[in-house]
Scaffold this motif. Sequence first.
Motif, PDB file in Angstrom:
ATOM      1  N   THR A 285      33.043  30.048  69.431  1.00  0.00           N
ATOM      2  CA  THR A 285      34.241  30.448  70.173  1.00  0.00           C
ATOM      3  C   THR A 285      35.522  30.099  69.426  1.00  0.00           C
ATOM      4  O   THR A 285      36.454  30.898  69.371  1.00  0.00           O
ATOM      5  N   GLY A 286      35.557  28.913  68.817  1.00  0.00           N
ATOM      6  CA  GLY A 286      36.762  28.488  68.100  1.00  0.00           C
ATOM      7  C   GLY A 286      37.119  29.444  66.981  1.00  0.00           C
ATOM      8  O   GLY A 286      38.229  29.975  66.910  1.00  0.00           O
TER       9      GLY A 286
ATOM     10  N   CYS B  68      36.210  22.957  63.797  1.00  0.00           N
ATOM     11  CA  CYS B  68      36.996  24.033  64.410  1.00  0.00           C
ATOM     12  C   CYS B  68      38.449  24.039  63.937  1.00  0.00           C
ATOM     13  O   CYS B  68      39.096  25.078  63.867  1.00  0.00           O
TER      14      CYS B  68
ATOM     15  N   PHE C  97      32.605  20.775  74.691  1.00  0.00           N
ATOM     16  CA  PHE C  97      31.994  22.076  74.380  1.00  0.00           C
ATOM     17  C   PHE C  97      30.725  21.902  73.561  1.00  0.00           C
ATOM     18  O   PHE C  97      30.394  22.726  72.716  1.00  0.00           O
TER      19      PHE C  97
ATOM     20  N   ARG D 190      28.091  24.489  75.085  1.00  0.00           N
ATOM     21  CA  ARG D 190      28.479  25.856  74.731  1.00  0.00           C
ATOM     22  C   ARG D 190      28.106  26.144  73.280  1.00  0.00           C
ATOM     23  O   ARG D 190      27.555  27.201  72.956  1.00  0.00           O
TER      24      ARG D 190
ATOM     25  N   LEU E 188      35.392  16.681  69.644  1.00  0.00           N
ATOM     26  CA  LEU E 188      36.643  15.993  69.327  1.00  0.00           C
ATOM     27  C   LEU E 188      37.797  16.945  69.613  1.00  0.00           C
ATOM     28  O   LEU E 188      37.861  18.038  69.055  1.00  0.00           O
TER      29      LEU E 188
ATOM     30  N   THR F  82      39.576  18.303  64.602  1.00  0.00           N
ATOM     31  CA  THR F  82      39.074  18.659  65.926  1.00  0.00           C
ATOM     32  C   THR F  82      37.824  19.502  65.724  1.00  0.00           C
ATOM     33  O   THR F  82      37.737  20.290  64.791  1.00  0.00           O
ATOM     34  N   GLY F  83      36.848  19.302  66.594  1.00  0.00           N
ATOM     35  CA  GLY F  83      35.615  20.071  66.459  1.00  0.00           C
ATOM     36  C   GLY F  83      34.448  19.350  67.080  1.00  0.00           C
ATOM     37  O   GLY F  83      34.605  18.597  68.036  1.00  0.00           O
TER      38      GLY F  83
ATOM     39  N   ALA G  26      37.653  25.853  74.096  1.00  0.00           N
ATOM     40  CA  ALA G  26      38.196  26.111  72.754  1.00  0.00           C
ATOM     41  C   ALA G  26      39.223  25.028  72.444  1.00  0.00           C
ATOM     42  O   ALA G  26      40.297  25.291  71.914  1.00  0.00           O
ATOM     43  N   CYS G  27      38.850  23.781  72.786  1.00  0.00           N
ATOM     44  CA  CYS G  27      39.792  22.666  72.755  1.00  0.00           C
ATOM     45  C   CYS G  27      40.323  22.398  71.350  1.00  0.00           C
ATOM     46  O   CYS G  27      41.406  21.852  71.184  1.00  0.00           O
ATOM     47  N   GLY G  28      39.542  22.786  70.323  1.00  0.00           N
ATOM     48  CA  GLY G  28      39.998  22.597  68.951  1.00  0.00           C
ATOM     49  C   GLY G  28      41.246  23.404  68.674  1.00  0.00           C
ATOM     50  O   GLY G  28      41.976  23.135  67.724  1.00  0.00           O
ATOM     51  N   LEU G  29      41.499  24.428  69.486  1.00  0.00           N
ATOM     52  CA  LEU G  29      42.640  25.310  69.268  1.00  0.00           C
ATOM     53  C   LEU G  29      43.715  25.110  70.337  1.00  0.00           C
ATOM     54  O   LEU G  29      44.595  25.940  70.510  1.00  0.00           O
TER      55      LEU G  29
END
Lengths: 419, 163
Positions: A39-40, A77, A228, A231, A381, A388-389, B134-137
């Motif tokens: 998704t990212g 991500c 996530f 997911r 994260l 982040t990821g 989509a927390c990375g974004l």
Amino acid sequence: MKLSELAAIKAKMESVVSVRSGEEATDGVRKHVLICGGTGCTSSNSVTISETMKAELEKAGIADEVKVVLTGCFGLCALGPIMIVYPEGVFYSAVKVEDVPEIVKNHLVNGEVVTRLVYKDEITGEHVHSLMETRFYKSQKRVALRNCGAIDPEDIEEYIAKDGYAALGKVLTEMTPQGVIDTMKESGLRGRGGGGFPTGNKWQFAANSVSDKKYVVCNADEGDPGAFMDRSILEGDPHAVIEAMAIAGYAIGADEGYVYVRAEYPIAVRRLQKAIDQAREYGLLGKDIFGTGFNFDLNIRLGAGAFVCGEETALLTSIEGKRGEPRPRPPFPAVKGLFGQPTIINNVETYANVPQIILKGVEWFTSMGTERSKGTKVFALGGKITNTGLVEVPMGTTLRTVIEEIGGGIPGGKKFKAA
Amino acid sequence: MKKKMTTVTFTGTPEQEQKLDAIIAKYGKDEGAIMRILQDAQEVYGYLPIEVQKMISIKTGVPLAEIYGVATFYSQFSLNPKGKVAISVCLGTACYVKGSGPVMEKICELLGVQPGETSADGKFSVDATRCLGACGLAPVITINEDVYGKLQPKDVADVLAKY
């Protein structure tokens, strides 16, 4: 499907494993380009990148020599979209659509790596050519995420190439249901949804309940904000969950399962549905699996935006089509669950560990983690952190290691104070 | 949260009702079919006005009270018509920390609506959504099927101008 046919598919797909672990190809497809389709990265345009890549390869006349694969989440991500070229394992990050012709011309045709796009270490500032050499991956131990970013989640044969459905084959032909439950108990696997209940014990309760009809349920209503993990597993390795649920069905004596997924996860839902369809087509779901007389099939149910449905009894009520209100326990689902029948309900990540435990054994699994909690745990994260990821580390790893080593610390050289 | 009933007149067509019949025929006998019928019916009508709920009740024999109970329990079921351009702003923790609150305010200010409402011309609707994962974004918004990440309030006008 017979076990011998499974082995034949695995042999045919060998290059998936060999080229992606750095060996020269034997089947003429000399390079594999893996692009993250989680998704990212999808939000950062990776699908267009994949399509552009295929068109450019066509133009360059090397479409037959290069396999382009849209995978699940690689985990990093923050630096998406991510692209890896095998067998050399070159790791490109933050790739843009306009970079694709250059990658095709310089790297895939002429064999010269496009250095400016290669991932740079966040501290030393040096280019790191291979994914596994990055600080982000070095301290990780990927079990539940092993296939995320490594295979095409929409191709069951790529999963089979990585020992997929071999655990189900082993369970159905060599083990008794009680043997499976004992293995789960000995492995010390605990529920990854947060409660940490020993999985083997849960299966034992459901196996002990006497009923003509039992159910296996997967809780994929991952509602905690910022999380996530589940997911990404459904997007990157849906067959691992399907295989594990079939194994659970055999262990407790169930022939039907439900995966309850949030409707907010459209890519995960689509890939899971495709995976279920493929598994049916290959005879890995349905009647008489591997010719053993074992029947098992799966259904998907979508949530509709209710946080409470992540709680197991509320989730079961919601599958029944009602207002997702929790019901009192006892009776526990293992005694009286979905539609009033004995039911086990486990989280996505818990299931993703199961086939590996069956194949690699209890000793391997218990070698990771702490005294009371075995194996690994996936963490998402997010927020004020450099990388982040998604990461996976052995149980017992300190938060500082996760944040400072793997996560690359806090941006702007700020200190990690407390959690 | 109490859901407001719409004041917009219901304008269902016979074609839509045919589709509804097909949906009910498809799921009717399944255990727990009501939620799936409502999910698909919302695809057909864009929302679930009381008229549609009544039709489902008559066609399935499930009491209207039960259908209304389910439709008002889940936040994805909307009793109000959505705009042609449906904007969802993630107010999950990760996005909120990264400033999705000001993004939401900016969107509402530009469109002259409150969260959960549809603009007067029926074009835009704005909703707060739960974590999209989509927390990375973060912060993330979705407009129909498109996802926009790492969004700042100053970018909002440009994004809306695309629609």
